[in-house]
Design an enzyme around this catalytic site. Structure first.
Site, PDB file in Angstrom:
ATOM      1  N   SER A   1       0.829  -1.211   0.000  1.00 49.58           N
ATOM      2  CA  SER A   1       0.000   0.000   0.000  1.00 49.58           C
ATOM      3  C   SER A   1       0.860   1.256   0.000  1.00 49.58           C
ATOM      4  O   SER A   1       0.614   2.202  -0.767  1.00 49.58           O
ATOM      5  CB  SER A   1      -0.930   0.007   1.211  1.00 49.58           C
TER       6      SER A   1
ATOM      7  N   TYR B   1     -13.068  -3.848  -4.430  1.00 52.91           N
ATOM      8  CA  TYR B   1     -14.210  -3.391  -5.225  1.00 52.91           C
ATOM      9  C   TYR B   1     -15.346  -4.402  -5.212  1.00 52.91           C
ATOM     10  O   TYR B   1     -16.438  -4.102  -4.774  1.00 52.91           O
ATOM     11  CB  TYR B   1     -13.844  -3.044  -6.680  1.00 52.91           C
TER      12      TYR B   1
ATOM     13  N   TYR C   1      -2.662 -10.526   2.902  1.00 53.00           N
ATOM     14  CA  TYR C   1      -2.696  -9.139   3.361  1.00 53.00           C
ATOM     15  C   TYR C   1      -4.151  -8.753   3.603  1.00 53.00           C
ATOM     16  O   TYR C   1      -4.953  -8.718   2.672  1.00 53.00           O
ATOM     17  CB  TYR C   1      -2.049  -8.245   2.306  1.00 53.00           C
TER      18      TYR C   1
ATOM     19  N   LYS D   1      -0.306 -10.377   7.021  1.00 44.65           N
ATOM     20  CA  LYS D   1      -0.185  -9.005   7.515  1.00 44.65           C
ATOM     21  C   LYS D   1      -1.604  -8.551   7.822  1.00 44.65           C
ATOM     22  O   LYS D   1      -2.434  -8.425   6.922  1.00 44.65           O
ATOM     23  CB  LYS D   1       0.450  -8.082   6.485  1.00 44.65           C
TER      24      LYS D   1
END
Length: 300
Positions: free
Chosen positions: A48, A111, A137, A166
């Site tokens: 990110s 999305y 993640y 994570k």
């Protein structure tokens, strides 16, 4: 990369871009050398903080190739290969393997929400196709969908190639449940927090470390906490934890916070440009002023 090396402090490395948004190899090289020389335990590119979602796949592959080559085996390298489609993730993951990365990290599709069975099939298909270890993640604030501990446990037990998670969830009980139920069922599975200020609690509950944005420019704080925890040095933790809590305010100053991380990297000693990938832009002057106040409060 041995599974046991997937722990400690692993910065989600900022992607250094020119002011026009083009990848800056010179600045990236300078920054990589700074991180390799620090006490971090590995490097995560194209997460990110690396702005993967605003970059085209050819550019992502170019960046991945440059970064793996620049690190040159001196630290473990994880490449972010998340995408909304399973085939796209596999393509990026196979590319990461071909250039010598050590692992990939895969955020769930964003999305379009998926039920747990579809998410299970997505990750299992990726794990079976990948020749590299896969880290899950979980970042529901950005993807719009949480990955439950029950789903993660099923994947951990069924897919040996899925080696950790994570967990970027602003709720310590979520991390607790992963440690108790997933790591309890598969002890080698790594549970790593995404929010910087959850590092100590994650370690105290039996987790394995953090992937904290502030370790891009202040690795001495998070690495210091990690080392102090290993050595039962509570006094050092008590000294560093308030500084980390102060720095964590940076994340709420601007959306996205990618420019702030790069300015922090520049302000703390690296000669890099602070360009960001469109549609992100530099923040307002008021935000910049508050940003520098926070850095000063944290001792920078």
């Amino acid at each position: 990369m041995s599974l046991d090396s997937l722990k400690g402090i692993i910065p989600p490395v900022s992607t250094i871009l020119k002011e026009n948004g083009e990848f800056d190899k010179t600045g990236m090289g300078v920054f990589i050398e700074r991180l390799v020389a620090s006490d971090v335990n590995g490097l995560l590119f194209l997460g990110s903080a690396g702005e993967f979602s605003q970059l085209s796949n050819p550019v992502r592959k170019e960046i991945a190739e440059f970064c793996v080559k620049s690190v040159a085996g001196r630290k473990p390298v994880i490449i972010g290969t998340g995408a909304c489609g399973t085939a796209e993730v596999i393509d990026l993951s196979l590319h990461a393997a071909s250039i010598g990365a050590d692992a990939v990290i895969v955020v769930n599709p964003y999305y379009q929400p998926m039920d747990d069975e579809r998410l299970y099939n997505h990750y299992r298909t990726i794990a079976e196709a990948s020749t590299l270890p896969v880290i899950i993640y979980n970042f529901p604030a950005l993807t719009g969908q949480d990955l439950s501990p029950q789903l993660i446990k099923r994947l951990a037990l069924d897919c040996p190639n899925i080696v950790g998670i994570k967990d970027t969830v602003d709720c310590i009980s979520h991390i607790r449940d992963l440690i108790i139920h997933v790591k309890g069922a598969r002890p080698d599975f790594k549970v790593i927090c995404g929010y910087d200020e959850y590092l100590f609690m994650t370690l105290a509950m039996g987790g394995d470390g953090a992937i904290p944005g502030t370790s891009n420019f202040a690795p001495e704080i998070t690495c210091g906490i990690y080392k102090a925890f290993q050595e039962n040095d509570l006094e050092t933790i008590k000294e560093l934890a308030p500084r980390l809590a102060t720095l964590a305010q940076l994340y709420s100053l601007d959306v996205p916070f990618s420019w702030l991380l790069k300015e922090a990297i520049r302000s703390t000693g690296s000669d890099i440009p602070t360009g960001v990938a469109a549609p992100a832009t530099a923040p307002s002057e008021d935000v910049k002023k508050r940003f520098h106040e926070i850095l000063k409060q944290a001792g920078f």
